[in-house]
Design a protein around this motif. Sequence first.
Motif, PDB file in Angstrom:
ATOM      1  N   ILE A  59      -2.771 -10.098 -12.573  1.00 17.71           N
ATOM      2  CA  ILE A  59      -3.604 -10.831 -11.609  1.00 17.71           C
ATOM      3  C   ILE A  59      -2.730 -11.520 -10.568  1.00 17.71           C
ATOM      4  CG2 ILE A  59      -5.172 -12.786 -11.366  1.00 17.71           C
ATOM      5  CD1 ILE A  59      -6.393 -11.986 -14.043  1.00 17.71           C
ATOM      6  N   GLN A  60      -1.589 -12.062 -10.997  1.00 19.24           N
ATOM      7  CA  GLN A  60      -0.674 -12.683 -10.048  1.00 19.24           C
ATOM      8  C   GLN A  60      -0.163 -11.671  -9.031  1.00 19.24           C
ATOM      9  OE1 GLN A  60       2.395 -14.496 -12.400  1.00 19.24           O
ATOM     10  NE2 GLN A  60       1.162 -16.282 -12.947  1.00 19.24           N
ATOM     11  N   ARG A  61       0.175 -10.479  -9.501  1.00 19.89           N
ATOM     12  CA  ARG A  61       0.648  -9.443  -8.576  1.00 19.89           C
ATOM     13  C   ARG A  61      -0.459  -9.053  -7.596  1.00 19.89           C
ATOM     14  NH1 ARG A  61       4.369 -10.912 -11.197  1.00 19.89           N
ATOM     15  NH2 ARG A  61       6.240  -9.720 -11.794  1.00 19.89           N
ATOM     16  N   LEU A  62      -1.681  -8.946  -8.088  1.00 15.22           N
ATOM     17  CA  LEU A  62      -2.796  -8.610  -7.208  1.00 15.22           C
ATOM     18  C   LEU A  62      -3.003  -9.692  -6.151  1.00 15.22           C
ATOM     19  CD1 LEU A  62      -5.366  -7.226  -9.812  1.00 15.22           C
ATOM     20  CD2 LEU A  62      -4.203  -5.908  -8.038  1.00 15.22           C
ATOM     21  N   GLY A  63      -2.969 -10.952  -6.581  1.00 17.57           N
ATOM     22  CA  GLY A  63      -3.148 -12.053  -5.639  1.00 17.57           C
ATOM     23  C   GLY A  63      -2.055 -12.099  -4.587  1.00 17.57           C
ATOM     24  N   LEU A  64      -0.799 -11.902  -5.015  1.00 11.70           N
ATOM     25  CA  LEU A  64       0.309 -11.878  -4.060  1.00 11.70           C
ATOM     26  C   LEU A  64       0.175 -10.722  -3.079  1.00 11.70           C
ATOM     27  CD1 LEU A  64       3.327 -12.721  -6.417  1.00 11.70           C
ATOM     28  CD2 LEU A  64       2.381 -14.172  -4.615  1.00 11.70           C
ATOM     29  N   SER A  65      -0.288  -9.585  -3.559  1.00 12.39           N
ATOM     30  CA  SER A  65      -0.439  -8.420  -2.683  1.00 12.39           C
ATOM     31  C   SER A  65      -1.511  -8.656  -1.633  1.00 12.39           C
ATOM     32  CB  SER A  65      -0.772  -7.180  -3.513  1.00 12.39           C
ATOM     33  OG  SER A  65       0.254  -6.894  -4.437  1.00 12.39           O
ATOM     34  N   VAL A  66      -2.634  -9.240  -2.048  1.00 10.16           N
ATOM     35  CA  VAL A  66      -3.706  -9.535  -1.090  1.00 10.16           C
ATOM     36  C   VAL A  66      -3.231 -10.547  -0.052  1.00 10.16           C
ATOM     37  CG1 VAL A  66      -6.000 -10.534  -0.829  1.00 10.16           C
ATOM     38  CG2 VAL A  66      -5.545  -8.943  -2.698  1.00 10.16           C
ATOM     39  N   GLY A  67      -2.531 -11.593  -0.505  1.00  8.82           N
ATOM     40  CA  GLY A  67      -2.004 -12.585   0.435  1.00  8.82           C
ATOM     41  C   GLY A  67      -0.991 -11.987   1.397  1.00  8.82           C
ATOM     42  N   LEU A  68      -0.138 -11.106   0.884  1.00  7.00           N
ATOM     43  CA  LEU A  68       0.851 -10.466   1.749  1.00  7.00           C
ATOM     44  C   LEU A  68       0.189  -9.553   2.772  1.00  7.00           C
ATOM     45  CD1 LEU A  68       3.807  -9.945   2.410  1.00  7.00           C
ATOM     46  CD2 LEU A  68       3.840  -8.185   0.640  1.00  7.00           C
ATOM     47  N   LEU A  69      -0.851  -8.835   2.357  1.00  9.59           N
ATOM     48  CA  LEU A  69      -1.553  -7.960   3.297  1.00  9.59           C
ATOM     49  C   LEU A  69      -2.221  -8.776   4.394  1.00  9.59           C
ATOM     50  CD1 LEU A  69      -2.318  -5.070   3.969  1.00  9.59           C
ATOM     51  CD2 LEU A  69      -4.321  -5.313   2.505  1.00  9.59           C
ATOM     52  N   PHE A  70      -2.775  -9.926   4.039  1.00 11.39           N
ATOM     53  CA  PHE A  70      -3.375 -10.807   5.049  1.00 11.39           C
ATOM     54  C   PHE A  70      -2.313 -11.290   6.036  1.00 11.39           C
ATOM     55  CE2 PHE A  70      -4.357 -15.221   6.334  1.00 11.39           C
ATOM     56  CZ  PHE A  70      -5.496 -14.979   7.088  1.00 11.39           C
ATOM     57  N   ALA A  71      -1.132 -11.669   5.525  1.00 13.31           N
ATOM     58  CA  ALA A  71      -0.048 -12.117   6.410  1.00 13.31           C
ATOM     59  C   ALA A  71       0.410 -10.977   7.324  1.00 13.31           C
ATOM     60  CB  ALA A  71       1.121 -12.636   5.580  1.00 13.31           C
ATOM     61  N   VAL A  72       0.474  -9.771   6.784  1.00 21.08           N
ATOM     62  CA  VAL A  72       0.882  -8.621   7.592  1.00 21.08           C
ATOM     63  C   VAL A  72      -0.149  -8.337   8.685  1.00 21.08           C
ATOM     64  CG1 VAL A  72       1.242  -6.124   7.526  1.00 21.08           C
ATOM     65  CG2 VAL A  72       2.302  -7.578   5.802  1.00 21.08           C
ATOM     66  N   SER A  73      -1.434  -8.508   8.372  1.00 17.58           N
ATOM     67  CA  SER A  73      -2.464  -8.293   9.396  1.00 17.58           C
ATOM     68  C   SER A  73      -2.286  -9.267  10.560  1.00 17.58           C
ATOM     69  CB  SER A  73      -3.853  -8.435   8.779  1.00 17.58           C
ATOM     70  OG  SER A  73      -4.139  -9.783   8.446  1.00 17.58           O
ATOM     71  N   LEU A  74      -1.913 -10.506  10.238  1.00 20.17           N
ATOM     72  CA  LEU A  74      -1.633 -11.475  11.294  1.00 20.17           C
ATOM     73  C   LEU A  74      -0.455 -11.025  12.151  1.00 20.17           C
ATOM     74  CD1 LEU A  74      -2.015 -14.939   9.492  1.00 20.17           C
ATOM     75  CD2 LEU A  74      -3.319 -14.153  11.477  1.00 20.17           C
ATOM     76  N   MET A  75       0.590 -10.535  11.486  1.00 21.51           N
ATOM     77  CA  MET A  75       1.780 -10.103  12.221  1.00 21.51           C
ATOM     78  C   MET A  75       1.472  -8.889  13.093  1.00 21.51           C
ATOM     79  SD  MET A  75       4.649 -10.511   9.215  1.00 21.51           S
ATOM     80  CE  MET A  75       5.917  -9.808  10.267  1.00 21.51           C
ATOM     81  N   ILE A  76       0.690  -7.952  12.569  1.00 25.53           N
ATOM     82  CA  ILE A  76       0.364  -6.752  13.343  1.00 25.53           C
ATOM     83  C   ILE A  76      -0.454  -7.120  14.577  1.00 25.53           C
ATOM     84  CG2 ILE A  76      -0.993  -4.627  13.322  1.00 25.53           C
ATOM     85  CD1 ILE A  76      -0.186  -4.288  10.400  1.00 25.53           C
ATOM     86  N   PHE A  77      -1.499  -7.922  14.374  1.00 29.30           N
ATOM     87  CA  PHE A  77      -2.354  -8.292  15.505  1.00 29.30           C
ATOM     88  C   PHE A  77      -1.573  -9.129  16.513  1.00 29.30           C
ATOM     89  CE2 PHE A  77      -5.650 -10.555  17.804  1.00 29.30           C
ATOM     90  CZ  PHE A  77      -6.630  -9.592  17.966  1.00 29.30           C
ATOM     91  N   ALA A 352       1.859  -1.487  -7.585  1.00 28.05           N
ATOM     92  CA  ALA A 352       1.721  -0.561  -8.712  1.00 28.05           C
ATOM     93  C   ALA A 352       3.042  -0.416  -9.461  1.00 28.05           C
ATOM     94  CB  ALA A 352       1.239   0.803  -8.212  1.00 28.05           C
ATOM     95  N   ALA A 353       4.156  -0.393  -8.728  1.00 25.62           N
ATOM     96  CA  ALA A 353       5.463  -0.303  -9.385  1.00 25.62           C
ATOM     97  C   ALA A 353       5.742  -1.546 -10.220  1.00 25.62           C
ATOM     98  CB  ALA A 353       6.559  -0.117  -8.334  1.00 25.62           C
ATOM     99  N   ASP A 354       5.394  -2.721  -9.702  1.00 26.02           N
ATOM    100  CA  ASP A 354       5.581  -3.958 -10.474  1.00 26.02           C
ATOM    101  C   ASP A 354       4.759  -3.933 -11.754  1.00 26.02           C
ATOM    102  OD1 ASP A 354       7.368  -5.001  -8.720  1.00 26.02           O
ATOM    103  OD2 ASP A 354       5.917  -6.226  -7.632  1.00 26.02           O
ATOM    104  N   ILE A 355       3.510  -3.498 -11.644  1.00 26.16           N
ATOM    105  CA  ILE A 355       2.636  -3.472 -12.824  1.00 26.16           C
ATOM    106  C   ILE A 355       3.145  -2.458 -13.848  1.00 26.16           C
ATOM    107  CG2 ILE A 355       0.307  -2.903 -13.624  1.00 26.16           C
ATOM    108  CD1 ILE A 355      -0.747  -4.056 -10.991  1.00 26.16           C
ATOM    109  N   LEU A 356       3.573  -1.295 -13.388  1.00 23.59           N
ATOM    110  CA  LEU A 356       4.105  -0.294 -14.312  1.00 23.59           C
ATOM    111  C   LEU A 356       5.391  -0.781 -14.967  1.00 23.59           C
ATOM    112  CD1 LEU A 356       3.475   3.012 -12.339  1.00 23.59           C
ATOM    113  CD2 LEU A 356       2.293   2.211 -14.386  1.00 23.59           C
ATOM    114  N   ALA A 357       6.220  -1.512 -14.204  1.00 22.57           N
ATOM    115  CA  ALA A 357       7.441  -2.069 -14.790  1.00 22.57           C
ATOM    116  C   ALA A 357       7.108  -3.109 -15.855  1.00 22.57           C
ATOM    117  CB  ALA A 357       8.308  -2.692 -13.693  1.00 22.57           C
TER     118      ALA A 357
END
Length: 368
Positions: A59-77, A352-357
């Motif tokens: 769940i922590q990895r999922l939350g970090l991924s969603v937050g990172l994607l939101f930050a990347v969307s800000l950077m892209i726009f 996915a790599a983090d979760i598999l690890a």
Amino acid sequence: MAGGPIMDPAHATGPAAGGESLSQSTPVSGAMVTPDAGVAAGTFWRRFTLRRPLAALIIQRLGLSVGLLFAVSLMIFGGVEALPGDFATTYLGQSATPQAVDNIRKDLGLDKPVTERYLSWLGGAVKGDFGKSWASKNSVSEQISKRLGNSLFLAFFAAIISIPLAVGLGMLAVQYRNRLPDKIINVVSLAAISLPEFFVGYLLILFFAVQMGVATFPSTVYDGMSFGERLSAIALPVATLVLVVLAHMMRMTRAAILNVMSSAYVETAELKGLGAFRIIARHAAPNAVAPVINVIALNLAYLVVGVVVVEVVFVYPGMGQYMVDAVTVRDMPVVQACGLIFAAFYIFLNMAADILAILANPRLRHPR
């Protein structure tokens, strides 16, 4: 002696000697009890983490991924907004009147505040709607769905060839380490890493398409092509991608297995008289899977995200070619959509790599 009974601190109900209240930290049986400890231990997340550590890590990895994607969307726009120039001026030409430019900007919604445009774009992206292309007036989502399918088709065949080949060559290099096969594999892998993908692609075109005439160029695919025709069309770009990612995965596999070969259980297997390849395959490789998974995930992300150059070289109608064409005409909705999708793939594969690890490593599944 002072009068009055001597009370045990565990049963005292009033103030302690010296005016100190028992609400402060008081040692009981060698442990320190604080008023916040019970509250912290009683939180839902702490209880959930203690009971299900593996699920909590995921769940922590999922939350970090969603937050990172939101930050990347800000950077892209924000990055696209900061680019010099203007689509309306590029579209109408240098001789356009200011009134015509203002009309185009109003039709495209460029006269609205940046915050409002970002929230509107992000809301549409969450629903899978990236708006319409400024240049072609077609739906960006529909165009991307076709192009993304082509890119994934290319990346899939590059992956199913390169991953087993890299793991097999890495195990072979370990079995014959410091001998001729290992040295040959290392030299070839270093050469492959040193050459950029566009140079590898042009060499393949020169030898196999121009001189020998056994490969298809340009690598164009379209609706109605048979499966065999598609495979023939993507042969050269797949070969280029395989050569680019194979060396990195192979070297990482070799390094990870060699790191495990010095373990006590591997020495025990050697003392039992097991063969070298059996020791590597059944004892060393499974325990070296975590770093190998990480490097495979990074290279899979490259196969999807880094195909821009390869698609341009082979004129392949994928996401990379679509993005380059959009940059040329300053079609910003397409550029933003492609950038966000590339970032989502990269973040998802790393997650996915983090979760598999975590699943492959008991020490991560049961942290202390």
